[in-house]
Design an enzyme around this catalytic site. Sequence first.
Site, mmCIF file in Angstrom:
data_model
loop_
_atom_site.group_PDB
_atom_site.id
_atom_site.type_symbol
_atom_site.label_atom_id
_atom_site.label_comp_id
_atom_site.label_asym_id
_atom_site.label_seq_id
_atom_site.Cartn_x
_atom_site.Cartn_y
_atom_site.Cartn_z
ATOM 1 N N ASN A 9 0.953 -1.273 -0.131
ATOM 2 C CA ASN A 9 0.147 -0.113 -0.027
ATOM 3 C C ASN A 9 1.008 1.089 -0.184
ATOM 4 O OD1 ASN A 9 -1.654 2.156 0.787
ATOM 5 N ND2 ASN A 9 -1.937 1.273 2.734
ATOM 6 N N TRP A 10 1.231 1.726 -1.234
ATOM 7 C CA TRP A 10 2.469 2.867 -1.231
ATOM 8 C C TRP A 10 1.867 4.104 -1.195
ATOM 9 C CZ3 TRP A 10 3.345 4.060 -6.528
ATOM 10 C CH2 TRP A 10 3.051 3.158 -7.628
ATOM 11 N N LYS A 11 0.522 4.477 -0.957
ATOM 12 C CA LYS A 11 0.208 5.743 -0.641
ATOM 13 C C LYS A 11 0.358 6.779 -1.535
ATOM 14 C CE LYS A 11 0.029 3.941 3.905
ATOM 15 N NZ LYS A 11 0.034 4.297 5.317
ATOM 16 N N HIS A 94 -8.879 1.621 5.991
ATOM 17 C CA HIS A 94 -7.542 1.706 6.497
ATOM 18 C C HIS A 94 -7.747 2.755 7.576
ATOM 19 C CE1 HIS A 94 -3.400 3.025 6.577
ATOM 20 N NE2 HIS A 94 -3.165 1.867 6.111
ATOM 21 N N GLU A 96 -6.034 5.305 8.213
ATOM 22 C CA GLU A 96 -6.044 6.798 7.933
ATOM 23 C C GLU A 96 -7.406 7.221 7.194
ATOM 24 O OE1 GLU A 96 -2.516 5.825 5.229
ATOM 25 O OE2 GLU A 96 -1.355 5.527 7.132
ATOM 26 N N GLU A 166 -4.694 -3.942 11.444
ATOM 27 C CA GLU A 166 -3.428 -3.026 11.692
ATOM 28 C C GLU A 166 -3.820 -2.217 12.832
ATOM 29 O OE1 GLU A 166 -2.031 -2.404 7.381
ATOM 30 O OE2 GLU A 166 -3.372 -0.821 7.803
ATOM 31 N N GLY A 172 2.845 3.105 10.303
ATOM 32 C CA GLY A 172 3.991 4.329 10.280
ATOM 33 C C GLY A 172 4.741 4.755 11.210
ATOM 34 N N SER A 211 4.266 -1.350 10.393
ATOM 35 C CA SER A 211 5.666 -1.353 10.409
ATOM 36 C C SER A 211 6.083 -2.702 10.147
ATOM 37 C CB SER A 211 6.160 -0.662 11.702
ATOM 38 O OG SER A 211 5.517 0.538 11.623
ATOM 39 N N GLY A 232 3.096 -0.664 4.167
ATOM 40 C CA GLY A 232 3.257 0.475 3.674
ATOM 41 C C GLY A 232 4.571 1.002 3.444
ATOM 42 N N GLY A 233 5.192 1.574 4.186
ATOM 43 C CA GLY A 233 6.430 2.148 4.278
ATOM 44 C C GLY A 233 7.471 1.232 3.383
HETATM 45 P P1 PGA Z 1 3.376 0.740 7.439
HETATM 46 O O1 PGA Z 1 1.723 1.058 6.741
HETATM 47 O O2 PGA Z 1 3.848 -0.677 6.825
HETATM 48 O O3 PGA Z 1 4.057 2.052 7.121
HETATM 49 O O4 PGA Z 1 3.323 0.809 8.944
HETATM 50 C C1 PGA Z 1 0.888 -0.051 7.065
HETATM 51 C C2 PGA Z 1 -0.388 0.475 5.921
HETATM 52 O O5 PGA Z 1 -0.535 1.649 5.813
HETATM 53 O O6 PGA Z 1 -1.166 -0.335 5.654
#
Ligand code: PGA
Length: 248
Positions: A9-11, A94, A96, A166, A172, A211, A232-233
């Site tokens: 999930n590269w935002k 998600h 966010e 999550e 993050g 993470s 994500g990251g």
């Molecule tokens: P992260 O993000 O791996 O950077 O913690 C996870 C996600 O946003 O699904």
Amino acid sequence: MREKIVAGNWKMNLTKNEGLLLIDSVVNGLNTADVKVILAPPFPFISDTVSKVEKTTISVAAQNCHQTESGAFTGEVSAVSLQSFGCDYCIVGHSERRQYFGEDDKLINEKIVQLLAKNIKPIYCCGESLEQRQSEEHFEVVGEQIQSAFSGLKREDLLKIVVAYEPVWAIGTGETATPKQAQEMHAFIREKLSQVLRDEAENVSILYGGSVKPDNAKELFSQKDIDGGLIGGASLNATDFLAIIHSF
Ligand code: PGA
């Protein structure tokens, strides 16, 4: 047998060239067919990603969709449009989206219904905040999220959903749930699903997100109820993302 899945999930972090290079690096570096790899880029990359993974086992997910089929909702994207571009999956709920866009499980339920109607598999995210974990409400919170988001769904619908646990405090932040904390919650989620699905709850893939890095992926993924990760990251770096996939 449930699928092992790693989704990236590269935002909204990359430019066009950076994003296209990342997709090529993942496609070229992938050397296993045992893990289902899903790329979840921002909307502008969906079409290119679908073309680039066409001859591979990789699937494409969107990061969000609107809850209605069509209408005047400037800036939103419909499930029908995603389907026509070749998206197989879509992330919903998600943290966010919950935190910054006020999404709740009732809305997420509508999105899930919309996606399922268009044959797109939802990747449903749930998880507690730090305060909720500290006050030991995490099982209750996640239980209620699932109850509400999956309300009214039939057995065959539930079997199409990928769940991603999550914990908000781990996304993050560099903080990861311990394998024990994650396993405990995954087992709880599977137990919750078994209230409707009975033994078939064993067929639902439950991913851990928060993470995940090359150096902690192996231990997390070796837990009985952890079937992969939502990354994500670390998915912004092809070497790290591939290392996570190959750590299975
Ligand atoms: P992260 O993000 O791996 O950077 O913690 C996870 C996600 O946003 O699904």
